[in-house]
Design an enzyme around this catalytic site. Structure first.
Site, PDB file in Angstrom:
ATOM      1  N   HIS A 273      62.656 -36.939 -60.911  1.00 24.66           N
ATOM      2  CA  HIS A 273      63.492 -38.110 -60.676  1.00 24.66           C
ATOM      3  C   HIS A 273      64.900 -37.645 -60.289  1.00 24.66           C
ATOM      4  O   HIS A 273      65.279 -36.506 -60.586  1.00 24.66           O
ATOM      5  CB  HIS A 273      63.540 -38.981 -61.931  1.00 24.66           C
ATOM      6  CG  HIS A 273      62.291 -39.755 -62.174  1.00 24.66           C
ATOM      7  ND1 HIS A 273      61.824 -40.074 -63.431  1.00 24.66           N
ATOM      8  CD2 HIS A 273      61.391 -40.294 -61.306  1.00 24.66           C
ATOM      9  CE1 HIS A 273      60.710 -40.767 -63.331  1.00 24.66           C
ATOM     10  NE2 HIS A 273      60.417 -40.908 -62.060  1.00 24.66           N
TER      11      HIS A 273
ATOM     12  N   GLY B 199      59.113 -40.006 -53.626  1.00 23.27           N
ATOM     13  CA  GLY B 199      58.325 -40.757 -54.611  1.00 23.27           C
ATOM     14  C   GLY B 199      58.231 -42.249 -54.330  1.00 23.27           C
ATOM     15  O   GLY B 199      57.132 -42.804 -54.239  1.00 23.27           O
TER      16      GLY B 199
ATOM     17  N   ASP C 255      54.407 -39.992 -54.806  1.00 21.15           N
ATOM     18  CA  ASP C 255      53.674 -39.913 -56.077  1.00 21.15           C
ATOM     19  C   ASP C 255      52.205 -40.237 -55.842  1.00 21.15           C
ATOM     20  O   ASP C 255      51.306 -39.595 -56.401  1.00 21.15           O
ATOM     21  CB  ASP C 255      54.246 -40.903 -57.106  1.00 21.15           C
ATOM     22  CG  ASP C 255      55.683 -40.595 -57.496  1.00 21.15           C
ATOM     23  OD1 ASP C 255      56.099 -39.435 -57.365  1.00 21.15           O
ATOM     24  OD2 ASP C 255      56.383 -41.527 -57.931  1.00 21.15           O
TER      25      ASP C 255
ATOM     26  N   ASP D 116      63.049 -38.785 -65.800  1.00 18.87           N
ATOM     27  CA  ASP D 116      64.266 -39.273 -66.441  1.00 18.87           C
ATOM     28  C   ASP D 116      63.872 -40.478 -67.294  1.00 18.87           C
ATOM     29  O   ASP D 116      63.669 -41.572 -66.768  1.00 18.87           O
ATOM     30  CB  ASP D 116      65.304 -39.684 -65.396  1.00 18.87           C
ATOM     31  CG  ASP D 116      66.551 -40.249 -66.032  1.00 18.87           C
ATOM     32  OD1 ASP D 116      66.684 -40.191 -67.277  1.00 18.87           O
ATOM     33  OD2 ASP D 116      67.406 -40.767 -65.301  1.00 18.87           O
TER      34      ASP D 116
ATOM     35  N   HIS E 271      59.749 -47.347 -58.902  1.00 16.68           N
ATOM     36  CA  HIS E 271      58.329 -47.076 -58.617  1.00 16.68           C
ATOM     37  C   HIS E 271      57.595 -46.636 -59.885  1.00 16.68           C
ATOM     38  O   HIS E 271      56.657 -45.854 -59.831  1.00 16.68           O
ATOM     39  CB  HIS E 271      58.196 -46.025 -57.508  1.00 16.68           C
ATOM     40  CG  HIS E 271      58.842 -44.716 -57.829  1.00 16.68           C
ATOM     41  ND1 HIS E 271      60.183 -44.589 -58.080  1.00 16.68           N
ATOM     42  CD2 HIS E 271      58.332 -43.473 -57.944  1.00 16.68           C
ATOM     43  CE1 HIS E 271      60.456 -43.312 -58.347  1.00 16.68           C
ATOM     44  NE2 HIS E 271      59.347 -42.623 -58.269  1.00 16.68           N
TER      45      HIS E 271
ATOM     46  N   ASP F 143      53.787 -46.307 -60.009  1.00 16.16           N
ATOM     47  CA  ASP F 143      53.252 -45.103 -59.359  1.00 16.16           C
ATOM     48  C   ASP F 143      53.360 -43.901 -60.284  1.00 16.16           C
ATOM     49  O   ASP F 143      52.460 -43.052 -60.341  1.00 16.16           O
ATOM     50  CB  ASP F 143      54.006 -44.804 -58.060  1.00 16.16           C
ATOM     51  CG  ASP F 143      53.878 -45.916 -57.036  1.00 16.16           C
ATOM     52  OD1 ASP F 143      52.851 -46.619 -57.068  1.00 16.16           O
ATOM     53  OD2 ASP F 143      54.798 -46.083 -56.221  1.00 16.16           O
TER      54      ASP F 143
ATOM     55  N   ARG G 154      48.492 -40.956 -65.529  1.00 17.04           N
ATOM     56  CA  ARG G 154      47.141 -41.344 -65.968  1.00 17.04           C
ATOM     57  C   ARG G 154      46.087 -40.484 -65.264  1.00 17.04           C
ATOM     58  O   ARG G 154      45.137 -40.014 -65.889  1.00 17.04           O
ATOM     59  CB  ARG G 154      46.905 -42.836 -65.702  1.00 17.04           C
ATOM     60  CG  ARG G 154      45.570 -43.319 -66.227  1.00 17.04           C
ATOM     61  CD  ARG G 154      45.354 -44.817 -66.027  1.00 17.04           C
ATOM     62  NE  ARG G 154      45.324 -45.178 -64.616  1.00 17.04           N
ATOM     63  CZ  ARG G 154      46.289 -45.845 -63.964  1.00 17.04           C
ATOM     64  NH1 ARG G 154      47.381 -46.237 -64.610  1.00 17.04           N
ATOM     65  NH2 ARG G 154      46.180 -46.120 -62.692  1.00 17.04           N
TER      66      ARG G 154
END
Length: 130
Positions: free
Chosen positions: A8, A55, A60, A80, A87, A90, A96
Site C-alpha cells: 500500500h 492495485g 491485485d 497499511d 480497493h 480486492d 483469501r
C-alpha cells in the site's frame, strides 16, 4: 519460485528497503509486483520485476489470478492497516486466495523476513511439487 511484491502507498518505502536488504535472495527468483511498487523496487535495486497494473486498477486481481492458476509461490504484501483502501475487496480476495491455495503470505516486515530466510533454507521447496 514466483514471488509477488505488493505494498500500500504508506508502506512502499518499507518494501523498497526490504528488497534492498534481501536483494541477493530475491535475485534467484521470478518477481512480480503491482505497477508503482515494481517501478520503485527496480529503481532502487538491480532486480527485474514483472509489473502488473497498480492495485486499484486491477493489479491485485492479476496476482490473484496467478495464485488461482497455481503460478505464484509466495506473496509479500506490506499492508497499511490504519488507512482505508478504496480497493479493500480486492485486497481481501487476494489474501483469501493465498489461504485457499496454501500460498505463504507475509503482510508485514517481520513475517516477510522469516519467509525469505525460510525460502533461502529450502523450507518452501514443497511448493515446487504443486
Amino acid at each position: 519460485m514466483n514471488i509477488a511484491l505488493i505494498a500500500h502507498d504508506q508502506k512502499k518505502e518499507k518494501l523498497v528497503e526490504f528488497t534492498i536488504a534481501y536483494e541477493e535472495i530475491l535475485r534467484k527468483h521470478t518477481l512480480f509486483a503491482t505497477g508503482t511498487t515494481g517501478k520503485r523496487i527496480m529503481n532502487a535495486t538491480t532486480l527485474q520485476i514483472h509489473r502488473f497494473q497498480s492495485g486499484p486498477l486491477g493489479g491485485d486481481q492479476q496476482i490473484g489470478a496467478k495464485i488461482a492458476n497455481n503460478e505464484m509461490d509466495m506473496v509479500v504484501f506490506f499492508r497499511d492497516p490504519l488507512t482505508a483502501q478504496p480497493h479493500e475487496p480486492d485486497v481481501s480476495a487476494l489474501m483469501r486466495l493465498c489461504d485457499v491455495y496454501h500460498v505463504p503470505l507475509a503482510t508485514n516486515m517481520g513475517t516477510a523476513e522469516i519467509l525469505l530466510k525460510g525460502l533461502q533454507a529450502g523450507f518452501v521447496d514443497w511448493r515446487k511439487h504443486h
